[in-house]
Design an enzyme around this catalytic site. Structure first.
Site, PDB file in Angstrom:
ATOM      1  N   ASN A   1       0.824  -1.215   0.000  1.00 37.58           N
ATOM      2  CA  ASN A   1       0.000   0.000   0.000  1.00 37.58           C
ATOM      3  C   ASN A   1       0.853   1.259   0.000  1.00 37.58           C
ATOM      4  OD1 ASN A   1      -1.556  -2.175   1.978  1.00 37.58           O
ATOM      5  ND2 ASN A   1      -2.859  -1.255   0.403  1.00 37.58           N
ATOM      6  N   HIS A   2       2.147   1.102  -0.231  1.00 44.14           N
ATOM      7  CA  HIS A   2       3.059   2.243  -0.319  1.00 44.14           C
ATOM      8  C   HIS A   2       3.326   2.512  -1.801  1.00 44.14           C
ATOM      9  CE1 HIS A   2       3.845   1.786   4.008  1.00 44.14           C
ATOM     10  NE2 HIS A   2       3.913   0.487   3.768  1.00 44.14           N
ATOM     11  N   ARG A   3       2.665   3.503  -2.364  1.00 44.67           N
ATOM     12  CA  ARG A   3       2.696   3.733  -3.802  1.00 44.67           C
ATOM     13  C   ARG A   3       3.782   4.724  -4.189  1.00 44.67           C
ATOM     14  NH1 ARG A   3      -2.170   2.437  -6.575  1.00 44.67           N
ATOM     15  NH2 ARG A   3      -1.153   3.418  -8.361  1.00 44.67           N
TER      16      ARG A   3
END
Length: 224
Positions: free
Chosen positions: A93-95
């Site tokens: 979820n770290h874009r």
């Protein structure tokens, strides 16, 4: 005291006897040697993978968000040393393409990006304290040196090492590797593997191929 702890460095545990997470597929005779790491396979070696008993009671990203979750797929006769880390999809979820890599709760549903299944094919050996990054495929018969960080696919029968892991050398010639890929000894019946074990424990690929043509192929011509 957690289940599956190790009593000595020489002790191994077969993954088939340990795995309960439906997102993990394991083959026959693959093992984890985790004495020095003092972790369970599913709670230490494999990290950030939804599907264990506790995570299933807390949330369900498949039903809640419609995510397609990555799986961990391990073949037959794989050797995993103590300290190996296999990073999976629970923290994707770290874009890096967004302004912030911070996972704001309100944006969690749209922030997830699958990396693809992580695959460790049959007869691979992952050395102590190596780290396998998400979505990587490690080919059959490959060796990952201790302490390596594997960020891209590893070809069959190749030794890699370093951070990031790079090819050190092929284990055999190209023609020998093609013979091994044809034979797929790790998919043979167990009694055939046991009969061939003296050859498997040698460097004579030609002798193994003769065994394959004589004793394996006639019983399973679809392997050709």
């Amino acid at each position: 005291m957690k289940q599956h702890r190790f009593n000595h460095w020489s002790e191994i545990k077969y993954l088939k006897d340990m795995v309960t997470n439906p997102m993990i597929e394991v083959g026959e005779y693959s093992y984890y040697s985790g004495y020095y790491d003092n972790h369970d396979f599913e709670d230490g070696c494999v990290r950030y993978l939804w599907g264990d008993e506790k995570s299933r009671t807390l949330f369900n990203p498949i039903e809640d968000h419609g995510w397609h979750l990555d799986k961990l797929i391990i073949g037959n006769y794989v050797c995993l040393a103590s300290g190996v880390i296999i990073l999976m999809g629970g923290n994707h979820n770290h874009r890096p393409d967004w302004i912030t890599v911070y996972p704001f709760a309100e944006q969690i549903e749209s922030s997830y990006e699958p990396k693809g299944d992580t695959v460790i094919e049959s007869d691979a050996w992952i050395g102590m304290n190596a780290m396998i990054m998400p979505g990587v495929k490690i080919g059959e018969g490959a060796i990952v040196a201790a302490g390596s960080v594997v960020a891209k696919d590893v070809p069959p029968y190749t030794i890699v090492g370093g951070n990031p892991a790079k090819e050190i050398k092929k284990r055999f010639t190209d023609s020998e590797i093609e013979m091994l890929k044809e034979m797929r000894w790790f998919d043979w019946k167990r009694e055939q593997v046991e009969r061939a074990s003296p050859i498997l424990s040698s460097s004579s690929i030609s002798q193994l191929y003769e065994f394959y043509l004589r004793e394996v192929l006639p019983s399973n011509p679809r392997m050709k």
